[in-house]
Design a protein around this motif. Structure first.
Motif, PDB file in Angstrom:
ATOM      1  N   ARG A  13     -40.437  17.259  26.946  1.00 22.69           N
ATOM      2  CA  ARG A  13     -40.865  17.318  28.344  1.00 22.69           C
ATOM      3  C   ARG A  13     -39.787  18.107  29.087  1.00 22.69           C
ATOM      4  O   ARG A  13     -38.683  18.261  28.593  1.00 22.69           O
ATOM      5  CB  ARG A  13     -40.954  15.910  28.957  1.00 22.69           C
ATOM      6  N   SER A  14     -40.140  18.528  30.297  1.00 21.25           N
ATOM      7  CA  SER A  14     -39.160  19.294  31.068  1.00 21.25           C
ATOM      8  C   SER A  14     -38.421  18.368  32.032  1.00 21.25           C
ATOM      9  O   SER A  14     -38.869  17.242  32.294  1.00 21.25           O
ATOM     10  CB  SER A  14     -39.854  20.400  31.852  1.00 21.25           C
ATOM     11  N   TYR A  15     -37.280  18.876  32.533  1.00 21.87           N
ATOM     12  CA  TYR A  15     -36.520  18.096  33.515  1.00 21.87           C
ATOM     13  C   TYR A  15     -37.384  17.785  34.730  1.00 21.87           C
ATOM     14  O   TYR A  15     -37.353  16.684  35.272  1.00 21.87           O
ATOM     15  CB  TYR A  15     -35.259  18.865  33.943  1.00 21.87           C
TER      16      TYR A  15
ATOM     17  N   LYS B 155     -37.592   6.544  31.498  1.00 23.22           N
ATOM     18  CA  LYS B 155     -38.698   7.495  31.381  1.00 23.22           C
ATOM     19  C   LYS B 155     -38.524   8.324  30.108  1.00 23.22           C
ATOM     20  O   LYS B 155     -39.480   8.567  29.383  1.00 23.22           O
ATOM     21  CB  LYS B 155     -38.724   8.384  32.637  1.00 23.22           C
ATOM     22  N   THR B 156     -37.300   8.726  29.836  1.00 24.65           N
ATOM     23  CA  THR B 156     -37.030   9.548  28.653  1.00 24.65           C
ATOM     24  C   THR B 156     -37.414   8.811  27.366  1.00 24.65           C
ATOM     25  O   THR B 156     -37.879   9.412  26.397  1.00 24.65           O
ATOM     26  CB  THR B 156     -35.538   9.937  28.633  1.00 24.65           C
TER      27      THR B 156
ATOM     28  N   GLU C  80     -30.341   6.767  37.543  1.00 26.83           N
ATOM     29  CA  GLU C  80     -30.007   7.079  36.148  1.00 26.83           C
ATOM     30  C   GLU C  80     -30.817   6.210  35.187  1.00 26.83           C
ATOM     31  O   GLU C  80     -31.319   6.684  34.167  1.00 26.83           O
ATOM     32  CB  GLU C  80     -28.507   6.856  35.901  1.00 26.83           C
ATOM     33  N   GLN C  81     -30.954   4.935  35.549  1.00 27.98           N
ATOM     34  CA  GLN C  81     -31.726   4.039  34.689  1.00 27.98           C
ATOM     35  C   GLN C  81     -33.177   4.486  34.610  1.00 27.98           C
ATOM     36  O   GLN C  81     -33.784   4.474  33.541  1.00 27.98           O
ATOM     37  CB  GLN C  81     -31.655   2.603  35.218  1.00 27.98           C
TER      38      GLN C  81
ATOM     39  N   HIS D 206     -32.535  14.491  24.077  1.00 29.22           N
ATOM     40  CA  HIS D 206     -32.748  15.808  23.454  1.00 29.22           C
ATOM     41  C   HIS D 206     -34.203  16.250  23.587  1.00 29.22           C
ATOM     42  O   HIS D 206     -34.514  17.414  23.388  1.00 29.22           O
ATOM     43  CB  HIS D 206     -32.340  15.769  21.979  1.00 29.22           C
ATOM     44  N   ARG D 207     -35.103  15.325  23.928  1.00 25.98           N
ATOM     45  CA  ARG D 207     -36.515  15.700  24.081  1.00 25.98           C
ATOM     46  C   ARG D 207     -36.825  16.231  25.477  1.00 25.98           C
ATOM     47  O   ARG D 207     -37.976  16.460  25.814  1.00 25.98           O
ATOM     48  CB  ARG D 207     -37.419  14.495  23.764  1.00 25.98           C
ATOM     49  N   VAL D 208     -35.800  16.377  26.294  1.00 23.79           N
ATOM     50  CA  VAL D 208     -36.010  16.976  27.614  1.00 23.79           C
ATOM     51  C   VAL D 208     -35.412  18.382  27.598  1.00 23.79           C
ATOM     52  O   VAL D 208     -34.217  18.539  27.331  1.00 23.79           O
ATOM     53  CB  VAL D 208     -35.374  16.122  28.730  1.00 23.79           C
TER      54      VAL D 208
END
Lengths: 232, 182
Positions: free
Chosen positions: A101-103, A91-92, A85-86, A135-137
């Motif tokens: 970016r995509s998942y 990365k996000t 998770e970290q 939200h950017r993913v």
């Protein structure tokens, strides 16, 4: 019950001295503070301790001391989350404002290309939305995807505010365009990459997948790393 | 409710810790008070125990935190703190306020409460019991644990804890009988 036993029981209800809880918390170095954060999707409360921001939520924290503003330098306290998770959240944090970016991009970037679903779950449980920009993913098919802090509508609104132009993304996705190449540089990018936005219309070449781009002699952008090869 | 606290600790250690101190602060303070016999020592012991608990939690993984029996675990840490302190009895400044507040504590709404003097006297009498009797009596009656819980906490057979409780209670009764006679 006998008197002695009742009295012992009563001894157990002796209250702690005034301020005891606060002294313990400050001795452990974990006192939290919080401040309000105004956003395009409403008011949020940001809570932090000495290690960094611990949460962002709609609800006013029950505990902690109210501060006038956010700490000048934003650090994040991800203690208690799993390593995976970290990694997803850190990365996000690298995704620039105005871009998406995509998942699967996140999964690949953290070295767990098969864990796309788990990336989605980790982002859904992001304790620090807005500031860690989950939200950017978005989905690679252009669908904006779920958003814990207010649903897809809220997500679209922030992306719009940040200049990611979600309508354009959806349009490109409908056409099957996942990458944009430049005839002059022979480089292909994710559509929201800064480099992709500078490509002049007459030089812009759409690609459906990375293989098509590579077959056409294009190499992946080193900034947005649209394909696996670029990060290798 | 207990599991909820464990989940909070997993989710966010510091927020969970704060909730834990709020939930268990009084209980642990009362425990330290009954064991040490005065409010200043009690605050130090209880605070020290929480700080150690926090340090330990930072090292634990999620599974271990989920499985924690928080109440027993905190008592065990406090017991260790108490044991480590036994031999260093130096004079220290007593925060007067703390002492006074404990003193007021007895005045409960039911009116059947012990007065300040009685509470302090009881704590003092407890502190004069031999350590094994004292911890058994305090865990069983002041903290309201079962014999089984107390035994597992102390790392002793249940039978030992029972007999220590009986001896401790008997000694306390003798003392109050004496003080009544005098």
């Amino acid at each position: 019950m006998e008197t002695l036993e009742r009295e012992l029981q009563e001894l157990g209800r002796v209250p702690a001295p005034r301020g005891f809880v606060d002294r313990v918390i400050s001795a452990a170095g974990v006192g939290e503070r919080y401040a309000e954060l105004e956003t395009v999707i409403g008011t949020f409360f940001v809570a932090w301790n000495r290690a960094g921001v611990t949460s962002v939520g709609r609800e006013r924290p029950e505990e902690g001391e109210k501060a006038d503003g956010l700490p000048r330098q934003l650090r994040f306290d991800l203690e208690g989350l799993t390593e995976f998770e970290q990694a997803v959240l850190r990365k996000t944090l690298e995704i620039p404002r105005g871009q998406v970016r995509s998942y699967s991009w996140v999964a690949r970037e953290i070295g767990r290309p098969r864990a796309v679903r788990a990336v989605g779950t980790a982002l859904a449980n992001n304790p620090i939305p807005i500031l860690i920009p989950c939200h950017r993913v978005v989905r690679s098919d252009g669908v904006i995807g779920q958003y814990g802090a207010g649903g897809p509508e809220a997500k679209r609104k922030i992306l719009d505010f940040e200049g990611a132009d979600p309508d354009r993304l959806a349009r490109l996705a409908r056409q099957g365009t996942r990458f944009l190449g430049s005839r002059t540089t022979r480089i292909f990018c994710l559509p929201t990459c800064n480099a992709a936005r500078r490509i002049q219309e007459q030089n812009r070449v759409p690609f459906q997948d990375e293989r098509a781009a590579e077959r056409a002699g294009y190499r992946p952008c080193s900034r947005c790393r649209p394909a696996a090869q670029a990060s290798a | 409710m207990k599991a909820e606290l464990n989940e909070r600790l997993v989710r966010n250690l510091d927020q969970g810790f704060e909730a834990m101190v709020r939930d268990y602060g009084q209980r642990l303070f009362a425990f330290a008070y009954a064991m040490s016999g005065n409010a200043a020592d009690a605050e130090e012991v209880a605070q020290d125990a929480f700080v150690r608990a926090h340090r330990a939690l930072r090292r634990y993984d999620s599974e271990r935190i989920r499985e924690l029996q928080v109440n027993a675990w905190l008592h065990r840490i406090a017991l260790n703190v108490l044991r480590n302190r036994v031999r260093r009895r130096q004079p220290r400044l007593v925060p007067l306020e703390a002492e006074l507040q404990v003193a007021d504590a007895g005045a409960g709404p039911e009116g059947q409460a012990l007065n300040r003097a009685a509470i302090r006297e009881l704590a003092r009498q407890l502190s004069e019991l031999p350590a094994p009797h004292r911890s058994a009596v305090v865990l069983r009656f002041v903290q309201g644990l079962s014999y089984q819980e107390a035994a597992s906490l102390l790392g002793q057979p249940e039978g030992t804890v029972k007999s220590n409780v009986h001896r401790g209670l008997a000694a306390l009764r003798r003392r109050r009988h004496l003080s009544e006679v005098i």
